[in-house]
Every structure is written in structure tokens, then in C-alpha cells.
Write a protein that holds these residues in place. Structure first.
Motif, PDB file in Angstrom:
ATOM      1  N   LEU A 106      30.410  21.265 -14.274  1.00  0.00           N
ATOM      2  CA  LEU A 106      30.651  20.119 -13.403  1.00  0.00           C
ATOM      3  C   LEU A 106      32.045  20.197 -12.797  1.00  0.00           C
ATOM      4  N   THR A 107      32.136  19.896 -11.521  1.00  0.00           N
ATOM      5  CA  THR A 107      33.438  19.816 -10.857  1.00  0.00           C
ATOM      6  C   THR A 107      33.786  18.385 -10.474  1.00  0.00           C
ATOM      7  N   THR A 108      32.816  17.480 -10.545  1.00  0.00           N
ATOM      8  CA  THR A 108      33.051  16.056 -10.310  1.00  0.00           C
ATOM      9  C   THR A 108      32.400  15.256 -11.437  1.00  0.00           C
ATOM     10  N   THR A 109      32.868  14.052 -11.626  1.00  0.00           N
ATOM     11  CA  THR A 109      32.420  13.210 -12.730  1.00  0.00           C
ATOM     12  C   THR A 109      30.988  12.723 -12.528  1.00  0.00           C
ATOM     13  N   LEU A 110      30.198  12.763 -13.598  1.00  0.00           N
ATOM     14  CA  LEU A 110      28.889  12.116 -13.601  1.00  0.00           C
ATOM     15  C   LEU A 110      29.102  10.619 -13.821  1.00  0.00           C
ATOM     16  N   VAL A 111      28.484   9.792 -12.974  1.00  0.00           N
ATOM     17  CA  VAL A 111      28.688   8.349 -13.038  1.00  0.00           C
ATOM     18  C   VAL A 111      27.379   7.651 -13.389  1.00  0.00           C
ATOM     19  N   MET A 112      27.367   6.980 -14.553  1.00  0.00           N
ATOM     20  CA  MET A 112      26.242   6.149 -14.958  1.00  0.00           C
ATOM     21  C   MET A 112      26.468   4.735 -14.427  1.00  0.00           C
ATOM     22  N   GLY A 148      33.281  20.330 -18.083  1.00  0.00           N
ATOM     23  CA  GLY A 148      34.177  19.929 -16.998  1.00  0.00           C
ATOM     24  C   GLY A 148      35.043  21.082 -16.558  1.00  0.00           C
ATOM     25  N   ASN A 149      34.912  21.476 -15.305  1.00  0.00           N
ATOM     26  CA  ASN A 149      35.634  22.640 -14.798  1.00  0.00           C
ATOM     27  C   ASN A 149      36.789  22.297 -13.872  1.00  0.00           C
ATOM     28  N   THR A 150      37.032  21.009 -13.630  1.00  0.00           N
ATOM     29  CA  THR A 150      38.146  20.586 -12.781  1.00  0.00           C
ATOM     30  C   THR A 150      39.208  19.922 -13.632  1.00  0.00           C
ATOM     31  N   ASP A 151      40.413  20.420 -13.576  1.00  0.00           N
ATOM     32  CA  ASP A 151      41.470  19.911 -14.435  1.00  0.00           C
ATOM     33  C   ASP A 151      41.692  18.421 -14.201  1.00  0.00           C
ATOM     34  N   GLY A 152      41.784  17.663 -15.289  1.00  0.00           N
ATOM     35  CA  GLY A 152      42.042  16.234 -15.220  1.00  0.00           C
ATOM     36  C   GLY A 152      40.815  15.368 -15.002  1.00  0.00           C
ATOM     37  N   MET A 153      39.640  15.956 -14.855  1.00  0.00           N
ATOM     38  CA  MET A 153      38.447  15.164 -14.543  1.00  0.00           C
ATOM     39  C   MET A 153      37.898  14.458 -15.774  1.00  0.00           C
ATOM     40  N   TRP A 154      37.082  13.447 -15.533  1.00  0.00           N
ATOM     41  CA  TRP A 154      36.224  12.874 -16.562  1.00  0.00           C
ATOM     42  C   TRP A 154      34.889  13.591 -16.464  1.00  0.00           C
ATOM     43  N   ILE A 155      34.297  13.939 -17.604  1.00  0.00           N
ATOM     44  CA  ILE A 155      32.986  14.580 -17.546  1.00  0.00           C
ATOM     45  C   ILE A 155      31.910  13.560 -17.181  1.00  0.00           C
ATOM     46  N   ILE A 156      31.875  12.444 -17.906  1.00  0.00           N
ATOM     47  CA  ILE A 156      30.865  11.431 -17.612  1.00  0.00           C
ATOM     48  C   ILE A 156      31.439  10.057 -17.880  1.00  0.00           C
ATOM     49  N   ILE A 170      20.528  -1.652 -22.241  1.00  0.00           N
ATOM     50  CA  ILE A 170      21.218  -0.604 -22.991  1.00  0.00           C
ATOM     51  C   ILE A 170      21.284   0.700 -22.193  1.00  0.00           C
ATOM     52  N   THR A 171      22.418   1.358 -22.281  1.00  0.00           N
ATOM     53  CA  THR A 171      22.586   2.716 -21.752  1.00  0.00           C
ATOM     54  C   THR A 171      22.961   3.630 -22.915  1.00  0.00           C
ATOM     55  N   THR A 172      22.268   4.757 -23.036  1.00  0.00           N
ATOM     56  CA  THR A 172      22.504   5.695 -24.131  1.00  0.00           C
ATOM     57  C   THR A 172      22.669   7.102 -23.580  1.00  0.00           C
ATOM     58  N   ILE A 173      23.628   7.830 -24.120  1.00  0.00           N
ATOM     59  CA  ILE A 173      23.808   9.257 -23.821  1.00  0.00           C
ATOM     60  C   ILE A 173      23.659  10.003 -25.137  1.00  0.00           C
ATOM     61  N   LYS A 174      22.797  11.014 -25.176  1.00  0.00           N
ATOM     62  CA  LYS A 174      22.589  11.704 -26.447  1.00  0.00           C
ATOM     63  C   LYS A 174      22.160  13.153 -26.253  1.00  0.00           C
ATOM     64  N   GLY A 175      22.542  13.975 -27.255  1.00  0.00           N
ATOM     65  CA  GLY A 175      22.074  15.355 -27.288  1.00  0.00           C
ATOM     66  C   GLY A 175      22.858  16.315 -26.414  1.00  0.00           C
ATOM     67  N   PHE A 176      24.169  16.082 -26.241  1.00  0.00           N
ATOM     68  CA  PHE A 176      24.990  16.971 -25.418  1.00  0.00           C
ATOM     69  C   PHE A 176      26.218  17.469 -26.180  1.00  0.00           C
ATOM     70  N   LYS A 177      26.663  18.652 -25.798  1.00  0.00           N
ATOM     71  CA  LYS A 177      27.990  19.115 -26.172  1.00  0.00           C
ATOM     72  C   LYS A 177      28.901  18.897 -24.979  1.00  0.00           C
ATOM     73  N   ILE A 178      30.078  18.340 -25.238  1.00  0.00           N
ATOM     74  CA  ILE A 178      31.068  18.029 -24.215  1.00  0.00           C
ATOM     75  C   ILE A 178      32.228  19.003 -24.365  1.00  0.00           C
ATOM     76  N   GLN A 179      32.606  19.683 -23.274  1.00  0.00           N
ATOM     77  CA  GLN A 179      33.711  20.629 -23.375  1.00  0.00           C
ATOM     78  C   GLN A 179      34.330  20.898 -22.004  1.00  0.00           C
ATOM     79  N   ARG A 180      35.538  21.480 -22.046  1.00  0.00           N
ATOM     80  CA  ARG A 180      36.177  21.939 -20.814  1.00  0.00           C
ATOM     81  C   ARG A 180      35.786  23.376 -20.547  1.00  0.00           C
ATOM     82  N   GLY A 181      36.004  23.802 -19.301  1.00  0.00           N
ATOM     83  CA  GLY A 181      35.689  25.183 -18.953  1.00  0.00           C
ATOM     84  C   GLY A 181      36.434  25.581 -17.698  1.00  0.00           C
TER      85      GLY A 181
END
Length: 237
Positions: free
Chosen positions: A79-85, A110-118, A127-138
């Protein structure tokens, strides 16, 4: 008067939402297309991008008492831009789901320095739920924020793997937001903060097993400021 009515008709914006008869699953695949409906798990039906699926789920449907699951294909989603729920109308809840058995198989990177992933933001009645992901920089990113909940948002996390985010935070809540982790999860990478809360927000975690893999370096486990708090529920390890 007639001309005025015609102008008002032309400038009026009316939105018609889809009312489903049951629960809905939208699919995202690397061979999909954002012009698809998202309703079938194949190249001809699935969406190509995660944000397109989120936008359709939140802005196109009035789900009533039903639920919507956005199912993401295994792989590394760079990702280069933030995912927005967004706020949504699914009375049974909106779920963004990767691989709940092996979260490391479905990576949000997240591949853009300083970004939010989601980010999940703005209050929703449901209810909003996020599940089953690994979060990391790249890529060249050295500092990213993992999962952010803000602006009165309410978010549940389940079956997550928090990888290396550099000098950012694995997860944070700010501006009257509420964030809670409801299952066991993994910490496999470093961060400046594991969890951060700010400006009348709170984060609840613990009560479940937290598994550490490797030797992640974390500057501070939790930080809270400006009338915020981090609640570590007992019973975990």
C-alpha cells in the motif's frame, strides 16, 4: 417558478442504496477488477483493490440487520496510501477479513514513509471489525502507523499479527475513539509504541494470549495522554 423547480431537480443529489436479502460477502483478489460487483470469488467477479471493496460496502449498501464481510485474498498487499474504513449501514457488522488461521499469509504492508496503513474513523451505529492480517512496513518506509481508530470511531481487532512498523505505533486511538482487541494475537516486529491513545480515547487489550515471535524491539508497550487510557485486561500471557 418552473425554471426554479427544474434547476432544483438538476442540482439535487439523491443516493439509492442496495438493500440485500441476507448477509453479503465481497471478494478482493489480485486478478480482480474494480469494475466488478465483488460478489464472486473469481477474476470475473472480485474487486482488484481493498479500498474499492470498502467504499462499495460503506456507500452502496443499506444492509439493514445483515452483515458484510470483505474477504481479502492471501498475499502481500503493498500500500502507498491509507486504507480508510468509513461509517456504514450493516446492522450485523462490517468485517474486513484476511486469513484468521494464519494472519502472516495476508499482509497489509505500508510502503510510504509516515503513512497509516489502515484507519477506521467517524462514529457508526454498528460494529466494524478488522481481522486476520499481518501489519508491517515495507519498501523504503521506516516509520508507519499500523491500525488507527479516530474521530469517534469504534473498532474491534481479532487474530492480528503486528510486524515491524519502525518508529511508528502498532495501533492507536485518538479523538474520542474506542479500540479493542477481542482475541489472541501475535507481535512479530518492533515499534516505538505497541499501543497509543490520545485525546479522550481508549484502547482495551489483554485477557488473551499475546505471542511474541523473534525478538521485536518496542520502545514503550503503551502510552496515553490527554484524558485517554489503555486498559490491559487480566488473564492473558
Amino acid at each position: 417558478a418552473t425554471q426554479k423547480r427544474e434547476i432544483e431537480h438538476l442540482t439535487r443529489v439523491e443516493t439509492t442504496r442496495i438493500r440485500p436479502y441476507g448477509n453479503v460477502t465481497l471478494y478482493v483478489r489480485s486478478d480482480g477488477a474494480d469494475g466488478n460487483t465483488g460478489l464472486s470469488n473469481d477474476a470475473a467477479g472480485a474487486f482488484l483493490t481493498i479500498q474499492r471493496a470498502i467504499d462499495v460496502a460503506c456507500h452502496t449498501y443499506d444492509g439493514g440487520g445483515h452483515s458484510c464481510t470483505i474477504q481479502i485474498q492471501d498475499g502481500t498487499w503493498a500500500l502507498t496510501t491509507t486504507l480508510v474504513m468509513h461509517a456504514h449501514r450493516w446492522g450485523g457488522g462490517l468485517v474486513l477479513q484476511g486469513n484468521t488461521t494464519t494472519p502472516a499469509n495476508c499482509i497489509l504492508q505500508g510502503n510510504t514513509d509516515g503513512m497509516w496503513i489502515i484507519v477506521s474513523q467517524f462514529a457508526s451505529s454498528y460494529i466494524t471489525t478488522i481481522k486476520g492480517f499481518k501489519i508491517q512496513r515495507g519498501g523504503a518506509a521506516t516509520n508507519i502507523q499500523g491500525v488507527v481508530c479516530r474521530l469517534s470511531g469504534k473498532l474491534f481487532l481479532e487474530s492480528m499479527d503486528f510486524g515491524n512498523v519502525g518508529s511508528g505505533a502498532h495501533m492507536s486511538a485518538s479523538e474520542w475513539a474506542e479500540l479493542a482487541i477481542n482475541t489472541a494475537y501475535t507481535v512479530s516486529g518492533g515499534a516505538a509504541y505497541h499501543v497509543s491513545s490520545d485525546l479522550n480515547s481508549w484502547v482495551a487489550l489483554g485477557g488473551f494470549t499475546i505471542t511474541f515471535t523473534g525478538t521485536p524491539t518496542i520502545g514503550r508497550w503503551a502510552v496515553s495522554q490527554r484524558n485517554s487510557g489503555v486498559l490491559h485486561r487480566g488473564g492473558g500471557s
